[in-house]
Design an enzyme around this catalytic site. Sequence first.
Site, PDB file in Angstrom:
ATOM      1  N   SER A   6       0.852  -1.189   0.000  1.00 23.49           N
ATOM      2  CA  SER A   6       0.000   0.000   0.000  1.00 23.49           C
ATOM      3  C   SER A   6       0.889   1.240   0.000  1.00 23.49           C
ATOM      4  CB  SER A   6      -0.955  -0.037   1.194  1.00 23.49           C
ATOM      5  OG  SER A   6      -1.919   1.004   1.090  1.00 23.49           O
ATOM      6  N   THR A   7       0.750   2.116   0.979  1.00 25.66           N
ATOM      7  CA  THR A   7       1.515   3.369   0.999  1.00 25.66           C
ATOM      8  C   THR A   7       3.019   3.107   0.938  1.00 25.66           C
ATOM      9  OG1 THR A   7      -0.217   4.305   2.386  1.00 25.66           O
ATOM     10  CG2 THR A   7       1.842   5.543   2.235  1.00 25.66           C
ATOM     11  N   HIS A  14      -2.479  -1.152  -3.505  1.00 20.31           N
ATOM     12  CA  HIS A  14      -3.632  -0.269  -3.351  1.00 20.31           C
ATOM     13  C   HIS A  14      -3.434   0.968  -4.216  1.00 20.31           C
ATOM     14  CE1 HIS A  14      -4.277  -2.096   0.929  1.00 20.31           C
ATOM     15  NE2 HIS A  14      -4.773  -2.870  -0.031  1.00 20.31           N
ATOM     16  N   MET A  68      -0.210   1.147   5.203  1.00 24.34           N
ATOM     17  CA  MET A  68      -0.970   1.408   6.422  1.00 24.34           C
ATOM     18  C   MET A  68      -2.121   0.420   6.529  1.00 24.34           C
ATOM     19  SD  MET A  68      -2.686   4.972   7.653  1.00 24.34           S
ATOM     20  CE  MET A  68      -3.690   5.068   9.130  1.00 24.34           C
ATOM     21  N   ASP A  89      -4.577  -4.889   5.821  1.00 18.87           N
ATOM     22  CA  ASP A  89      -4.975  -5.711   4.681  1.00 18.87           C
ATOM     23  C   ASP A  89      -3.873  -6.714   4.339  1.00 18.87           C
ATOM     24  OD1 ASP A  89      -6.466  -6.653   2.522  1.00 18.87           O
ATOM     25  OD2 ASP A  89      -5.679  -5.133   1.147  1.00 18.87           O
TER      26      ASP A  89
END
Length: 377
Positions: free
Chosen positions: A191-192, A217, A310, A313
């Site tokens: 993600s991030t 993501h 973050m 998931d």
Amino acid sequence: MLTPHKSGKGPEQIKVLIVDDSTSARTMLRKIVEGDPGLSVMGAAGDAFAAVRLMKAELPDVILLDLELPGMDGITFLKRIMEQRPMPVVVCSSHTEFGSEKSFEALEAGAVEVILKPSPQNEASRQEATVRICDAIHAAVQSRLGRRPQRPAPVRIAPPGPKLTANEILPPPVIGRAVPRTEPIVCIGASTGGTEALRVVLEMLPADAPAIAIVQHMPPGFTAAFAKRLNSLCAVNITEAVDGAPLTQGQVVIAQGDQHLMLRRVGASYRAHVVGGAQVSRHRPSVDVLFRSAAVQAGSNALGIILTGMGDDGARCMGEMKAMGAPTIAQDEASCVVYGMPREAVEMGSAVQTLSLERMAAAIMGFARRQRLGATG
């Protein structure tokens, strides 16, 4: 053009500066940001010059930045920020091909995250974007660039609706059920900070690396450009996932924005299975969905890797991969932009091993060698 911060907000709140040339977009983004009790809008500016005037009076914790600005464009403004006073920047970009290409240029220039600007006419899109925007701002502050150890943990708004699990998309694996030996397959979730992390890992892989399926993501409309950009840098062949596409040696697929990616076993190899459906762990695509499908379809033939990001998931269903005999790896804290998803995987006991980003490619190739030796042994 320039709206100053109103006083009365708690000192523990994250101060956000909105920079967007659209009055309606600034109004909408202000409403979204101020709906989170952990955030406050320090100011809103219609161009880079107005933003600079606000920043002379008070520095924000995070800038929410549109790239299409009059006078000085968003990329130039971002580069000047990173040269003169580095701080967390979240890019809020449009869906267009031009927007997605510029967004990756922004990530390379130092932006922490890219999010899709919600449509003011679409209430469903706006509600979904609320969680994504606020999460991106919180993640930006937690990033290595913007980490402030003295800041107390902010109060988070409860996102609308229940947090759904992978059960919404497919049933869990039967633990202990044998899965026939197949070609090795690698599943990666991020993600991030993941766009840069994935570049580092994939650039180090040789052309004969095992097949890899990735969930990063990312908003819809951005993943095709991301795959194309990575493909121009790497020896492996990287594409956006298409339903039914074969996952073979040297092939990497990246989940489409707004679509889940799963594995489908066909004989001794795999194909991509692209589906819609509910958000899982508040994401679509969801790492949990990919990992659940790997546990069911591939068992010990798969390797699960969870990178910077973050939230949680992927952590739970990585545990299912582990229970089915798959090796599992989490990125270590020191090399993460945001040590969220990997931390959850470690604390749940889902990750067997933690590695720095620079060691991931070697781990992937070592896994592939062991699998193929086992198949011929």
